[in-house]
Design a protein around this motif. Sequence first.
Motif, PDB file in Angstrom:
ATOM      1  N   ARG A 206       3.858   3.168  -1.239  1.00  0.00           N
ATOM      2  CA  ARG A 206       3.060   1.986  -1.581  1.00  0.00           C
ATOM      3  C   ARG A 206       3.292   0.872  -0.566  1.00  0.00           C
ATOM      4  NH1 ARG A 206       5.148   2.357  -7.078  1.00  0.00           N
ATOM      5  NH2 ARG A 206       3.767   3.616  -8.417  1.00  0.00           N
ATOM      6  N   ARG A 207       4.552   0.630  -0.248  1.00  0.00           N
ATOM      7  CA  ARG A 207       4.862  -0.434   0.699  1.00  0.00           C
ATOM      8  C   ARG A 207       4.352  -0.102   2.096  1.00  0.00           C
ATOM      9  NH1 ARG A 207      11.135  -1.418  -0.092  1.00  0.00           N
ATOM     10  NH2 ARG A 207      11.084   0.730  -0.872  1.00  0.00           N
ATOM     11  N   ALA A 209       1.704   1.646   2.748  1.00  0.00           N
ATOM     12  CA  ALA A 209       0.257   1.460   2.734  1.00  0.00           C
ATOM     13  C   ALA A 209      -0.116  -0.003   2.934  1.00  0.00           C
ATOM     14  CB  ALA A 209      -0.327   1.977   1.419  1.00  0.00           C
ATOM     15  N   ARG A 210       0.778  -0.896   2.514  1.00  0.00           N
ATOM     16  CA  ARG A 210       0.541  -2.328   2.723  1.00  0.00           C
ATOM     17  C   ARG A 210       1.088  -2.803   4.065  1.00  0.00           C
ATOM     18  NH1 ARG A 210       2.519  -2.565  -2.763  1.00  0.00           N
ATOM     19  NH2 ARG A 210       4.500  -3.417  -1.987  1.00  0.00           N
ATOM     20  N   GLY A 211       1.686  -1.879   4.834  1.00  0.00           N
ATOM     21  CA  GLY A 211       2.228  -2.235   6.135  1.00  0.00           C
ATOM     22  C   GLY A 211       3.520  -3.006   6.088  1.00  0.00           C
ATOM     23  N   ARG A 212       4.286  -2.895   5.013  1.00  0.00           N
ATOM     24  CA  ARG A 212       5.489  -3.703   4.846  1.00  0.00           C
ATOM     25  C   ARG A 212       6.745  -2.859   4.648  1.00  0.00           C
ATOM     26  NH1 ARG A 212       4.347  -8.119   0.306  1.00  0.00           N
ATOM     27  NH2 ARG A 212       6.449  -8.694   0.974  1.00  0.00           N
ATOM     28  N   TYR A 213       6.706  -1.608   5.037  1.00  0.00           N
ATOM     29  CA  TYR A 213       7.879  -0.756   4.874  1.00  0.00           C
ATOM     30  C   TYR A 213       8.664  -0.770   6.179  1.00  0.00           C
ATOM     31  CZ  TYR A 213      10.780   3.062   3.203  1.00  0.00           C
ATOM     32  OH  TYR A 213      11.848   3.823   2.798  1.00  0.00           O
TER      33      TYR A 213
END
Length: 468
Positions: A206-207, A209-213
């Motif tokens: 999930r993270r 996919a939001r570009g925040r991993y």
Amino acid sequence: MRANWPIGPVCDACYQRRKRQPRPCVRCNVVRVLVGSSDDQNGELCGPCCGVDIDFACNRCGFPGDTYADGACTRCIVADRVQDLLSRDDGTIAAALRPLADGLIALDPPITLLRWLSQSRGPKILARLASQSAEITHRSLDILPQDRTTRHVREMLVATGILPPRNENLARLELWLHHMLEQLPDQHRASIAPFAEWGIVRDARRRAARGRYTTRAATADRADIRTAAKFLAWLDNNQLDLAGVSQAHVDHWLTTHPTLHRSAGAFLRWTTLRRLTGVITVPARRPGLPSRFLSEQQHHQQLKRCLNDETLPLAVRIAGTLTGLYALPISWLAELTIERFHRDTGSAYLTIGDNPVLLPPRLAELIERQIERAVSIPSLRPPDGSAPAFLLPGRPPTRPISEGQLQASMRRHGLAIITARNTAMLEAVADLPPIVVSDLFGISPRTAYRWAQYAQVSWTDYLAATPD
């Protein structure tokens, strides 16, 4: 005399002149390596104009002053070796690998690629990929050891469009989990596998996919899975199982493993929700108050050293200054991109969080020097410019420098990190309201307020002066 040149023996004077940058000859105005002087025209002459058959030009493309082997320049030799590296049995390069071949040949300066071809293990990986008949995919590299060389080759293939981009932090987590589960006993794998897949990896996707991993998030997720495995091993050693775990057992574990408190909580909360254990509570540990600081003199001396000591590496000077002025964590500095720095009407700004912060002129000069150095590093980059340009690039330069490498470099040069950051934060909350510190340093208001409470700074007057 030096007899090891393709053009034949030359004297030491000509050998030294060969190292010079090509310039126009004052007589024929052709750009060549100049080997003689002209008294009447007050300039230097090329070999033909001096009456000697010495040109120092590539015998293939005519490029002057870069003879490397067999009378050819470095660029032509690179083209030959790339052709040999990526060719199939019939001597041709597969169409899928042509973008990579063109990108490697175009790298500047070409001598860096020659060193890489002779010293790295990466060319062997590329040769293996070029020889296979199957399509090159990420899976082709996933089966190899996931070390720096493999990551570099993958970055090259992504940059040239041969492989699609992906979140490497997530991909490495999934690869690591696969190998880690294979090493666990069957009874442990039955509990760890669903926890890792549904409690850790699903959230990581999930993270991503939001570009925040980020790399730091992936490191924390791996720590959660390792801690779960350690907890199950501890249960085995004490003849216990998950169904028989009590709060007393958990409290004992947390007492004897204080550094694993957060990671153990992630696994035990998951087992409680799935009713694999009874009701287990893992109380949240409030972070301790900072206890280590620099004196005012030490703090100013470190800042002065970072700004003015030319013997320090440029990246270390920038990191030390940003840490000492704005209390920025190493994790943020490691992934700082060039686009966050800009000039406006002569002043320089760095965007921290969502707000641009005015920089001292000396620090702005250091950052501009680092930007020039960072963008000049030879590397393959996507033609559409989608890859971020990092201020402190790692290896390959399309990836940021690792936190551990940056910390080790700062410590090696005697720069404080945690104490300098604590001191900078303490000085900030002593002079500014917490909400301003929150916006300025990009931290949460709650964190800024806790620092203000710790510093015993009251901002009641600020609230009273703020209009409704």
